[in-house]
Design a protein around this motif. Structure first.
Motif: not given
Lengths: 444, 340
Positions: B248-258
């Motif tokens: 599963r995908i547990v987290e997605q965000a713009p890379v800087a944010e992540l």
């Protein structure tokens, strides 16, 4: 340069491979010579036997084996009236024709047979012929005197009356000066003569005679029981053997490989069906099936080839190729090919099969003589092609005539030597190719 | 015939529609006994949602066995999804077959992990690159040769004549991967899926290959899905990152944010395990998540990370799987009850 060419170039490092290639080249040259010198239809016609061979002795061994063993066995001597001057005298209403056929006989053995083939042309009245034999010291022995037809064979050696007069069979008695009935007659060498006197009753009638004093030896390979020169069958056996071996090896190897690749690629029930078919086929005995087909249907060599290929397709090779192909099936390049849209057929034929083809080349080369031997075995069992001269047929004839019991070793040895040479040539090349293409043996 | 044309995709992109749209995607592999009795399944991809815009580079990050390669293969139509929808350029992928499937495959490039294995060893480079063109009906030897040369030069194998006639084993790993990228670009795709494209290369050529991927992605305005286990390569080369765990995908965000504000405990753990070129690090105690990656055959109940999670809330996390879209910020989605 492709890996293929590189591999072939490396063959030069293996003397055995070069020797094997030499043998194969020799066989191919023989095959090409056979096919060009004696066309297929002519070879079949010749091998049927008959008049074409009437000038040859039966079961004569090769000249060179006799000479090698220090013998001086007679060769066949042919003299025709065309070669000499025919004298002619005219009387009232008849003509007397007279020809002297010289027989130069320098040999140490007696001839096998003596035949005179007479051909004459006339309208109504047959010519009358009287034959006289003259020995080197001038003694005259009257032979036959008879009317002759248009085409006649006068078997001098079969003349029972002459035999009783001479005290020996004619072919012995005519060539010796021993006392009649002696135990160990010796050949008297020298020039003999056959005098043919013919009385012609018609003005236009003709007479041609052809004397054949059959020897005990003939040519390079000898003759068989039907007077056939074995050279024909030994020569023609080469293209037949090579074609059979090559076609059977190519046919089985390629189809087996493609079927194995298909099973591996599709997997599931396709693979299961192929594997079960193979397992059933492996336990089927090939030779009895061929014997059955040969007995019940036809012994044509091309039908046999077909059956061999069909039964060879689902052979143990499928298991071997499957084990080689299974890891390749998972190779990333196959996945890549699917990802850019390659279809199933393309993946099987262009991505799976070529990957293991180099490894198969040695197997394939060593497989060729196996099929050559199979064809010979079938022929020896009496399932050879009835019209085509092959090595196996020679062996079959030799066996049927008890050649070894009678001491006709040449009859068995020549075809056996060619079979062994074929096996040797392909094996030597195959083993070298194995070292080149089979990664497990490399650098060993 | 529903083959999307490049112009259509361009107009869709202009309207802001994603190139790739994945909803509730599941790819399970059946485990069978005796060949036909189903005894369970491997839930390699188990409910994945995301979108990929034209010209966007997205990373999928996760440890080995988290299902990221299965996700890639499902998107390439190499595996059949068990459930869920994939839409590419507005066309659903489910049930696509024959020429439509082939057309789709022509519009998606694939860059694999092992460059040597990805090239058939018995073909020369010319032949390898001609294959996709032949399959997709590019007729004419001259036309194919022109496109092959152009592709080789585009990936920096200049002059093309030096490479064309060689076999894969005669090239270095970096050169091989360039050929793989050239092959992926040959059919002018709209999207490239790169599955660990640099993990088998020498460290010295990794940056070159990543730079090359970024350059061709920008020049062709490609959507690039970059799959990796290595967060350190993500920072400079992608726009957005998705963290995958247990299918599963547990987290997605713009890379800087992540990277700056990881929301999921697993992302935090991954980031803390990341090497940092700082001398002080040598003596710092890191927090590394203990335990094993989750079994995909019998996944943990509730949140799949709860057995390894420092913040697990008993009575909550092990019972109920968290929905994938808690949004602390509009473009940041987290599947964790902490953000409820």
């Amino acid at each position: 340069m492709t890996p293929w060419l590189q591999g072939l170039a490396r063959l030069r490092q293996y003397p055995s491979a070069l020797a094997g290639l030499g043998i194969i080249a020799l066989l191919v040259a023989m095959a090409v010579y056979a096919v060009t010198a004696i066309p297929y239809s002519e070879a079949r016609e010749l091998w049927r036997g008959g008049e074409a061979w009437q000038d040859l002795p039966t079961n004569a061994s090769p000249v060179w084996t006799d000479r090698l063993l220090g013998g001086n066995a007679p060769r066949t001597i042919r003299v025709a009236t065309d070669d000499v001057v025919m004298e002619q005298e005219r009387y009232e209403g008849v003509r007397l024709q007279r020809a002297v056929l010289p027989v130069d006989f320098p040999y140490g053995g007696f001839p096998q047979e003596i035949n005179l083939f007479v051909e004459s042309q006339f309208d109504e009245r047959q010519p009358f012929v009287r034959l006289t034999w003259r020995t080197p010291d001038g003694e005259s022995i009257p032979l036959d005197a008879r009317r002759v037809g248009e085409s006649e064979r006068i078997s001098i050696s079969q003349d029972r009356q002459l035999e009783s007069r001479l005290g020996f069979t004619p072919q012995v008695g005519l060539f010796t000066d021993a006392e009649p009935g002696a135990d160990d007659p010796q050949v008297r060498q020298g020039t003999y003569e056959l005098v043919i006197e013919a009385i012609q009753f018609e003005e236009t009638a003709t007479l041609d005679a052809n004397l054949v004093v059959y020897g005990q030896v003939h040519g390079l390979f000898g003759t068989d029981h039907k007077r056939r020169d074995l050279t024909v069958a030994l020569l023609w056996g080469t293209p037949v053997a090579l074609a059979f071996g090559l076609l059977a090896a190519v046919g089985t190897t390629l189809t087996t490989l493609i079927i194995a690749a298909t099973g591996v690629w599709f997997g599931g029930w396709v693979d299961a069906v192929i594997q079960r078919l193979t397992e059933i086929n492996i336990i089927l005995p090939l030779l009895p099936i061929l014997v059955m087909v040969g007995t019940l249907y036809s012994t044509s060599i091309w039908l046999m080839l077909g059956v061999v290929v069909v039964l060879g397709i689902f052979s143990a090779g499928i298991k071997m190729y499957r084990s080689m192909l299974l890891p390749i099936r998972e190779a990333p390049y196959i996945e890549a090919a699917r990802a850019y849209g390659a279809g199933n057929a393309r993946i099987i034929l262009r991505y799976l099969v070529p990957r293991i083809l180099p490894v198969l080349i040695p197997t394939f080369v060593t497989l060729i003589p196996t099929y050559v031997f199979l064809e010979a075995s079938l022929a020896v069992l009496g399932l050879g092609d009835p019209v085509l001269p092959t090595w196996g047929k020679i062996l079959n004839d030799a066996q049927a005539q008890s050649a070894l019991y009678h001491g006709f070793y040449y009859w068995v040895l020549a075809p056996a030597a060619l079979l062994m040479l074929t096996g040797l040539g392909f094996a030597m090349l195959g083993f070298a190719l194995d070292r080149i293409f089979n990664p497990r043996l490399r650098n060993v | 015939m529903t083959t999307p044309q490049p112009s259509a995709s361009a107009s869709r992109a202009a309207r802001g529609e994603p190139v790739l749209c994945v909803e509730g995607l599941q790819t399970h592999f059946d485990l069978r006994q005796w060949g036909f009795v189903r005894v369970g399944s491997v839930r390699a991809v188990d409910g994945v949602d995301f979108t990929l815009d034209a010209g966007e580079t997205v990373a999928v990050v996760g440890e080995s066995g988290c299902g990221k390669s299965s996700l890639a293969r499902t998107l390439l139509a190499l595996h059949r999804p068990t459930d869920g929808a994939i839409r590419f350029d507005g066309t659903p992928l489910n049930g696509l077959s024959g020429s439509a499937l082939k057309a789709y495959r022509g519009r998606v490039g694939y860059v694999q992990q092992d460059p040597y294995g990805a090239l058939p060893p018995f073909m020369d480079i010319q032949r390898i690159l001609a294959e996709p063109l032949i399959i997709h009906g590019v007729r004419g030897r001259a036309e194919r040769a022109r496109r092959i040369d152009a592709a080789l030069e585009e990936v920096g194998l200049t002059p093309a004549a030096d490479t064309r006639g060689k076999f894969p084993h005669q090239l270095s790993g970096g050169q091989q991967q360039r050929v793989v990228i050239a092959r992926a670009l040959l059919l002018r795709p709209a999207m490239i899926i790169a599955d660990e494209p640099v993990s088998m290369l020498d460290a010295s050529v990794r940056v070159e290959i990543l730079e090359l991927l970024r350059r061709v992605q920008r020049e062709h305005h490609l959507a690039l899905l970059y799959i990796t286990h290595d967060l350190s390569t993500v920072r400079h080369y992608v726009d957005r990152a998705m963290v995958m765990y247990g299918g599963r995908i547990v987290e997605q965000a713009p890379v800087a944010e992540l990277l700056a504000r990881p929301g999921h405990p697993y992302t935090e753990a991954l980031l803390s395990a990341l090497g940092d070129p700082d001398a002080d690090n040598a003596h710092r105690q890191r927090e590394v998540p203990g335990g094993e990656p989750p079994s995909l055959i019998q996944p943990p109940s509730g949140c799949r990370f709860h057995p390894r999670c420092r913040h697990a809330m008993p009575g909550k996390c092990e019972l109920e799987p968290p929905p994938p879209d808690f949004r602390p910020r509009p473009d940041h989605r987290i599947a964790c009850w902490l953000h409820e």
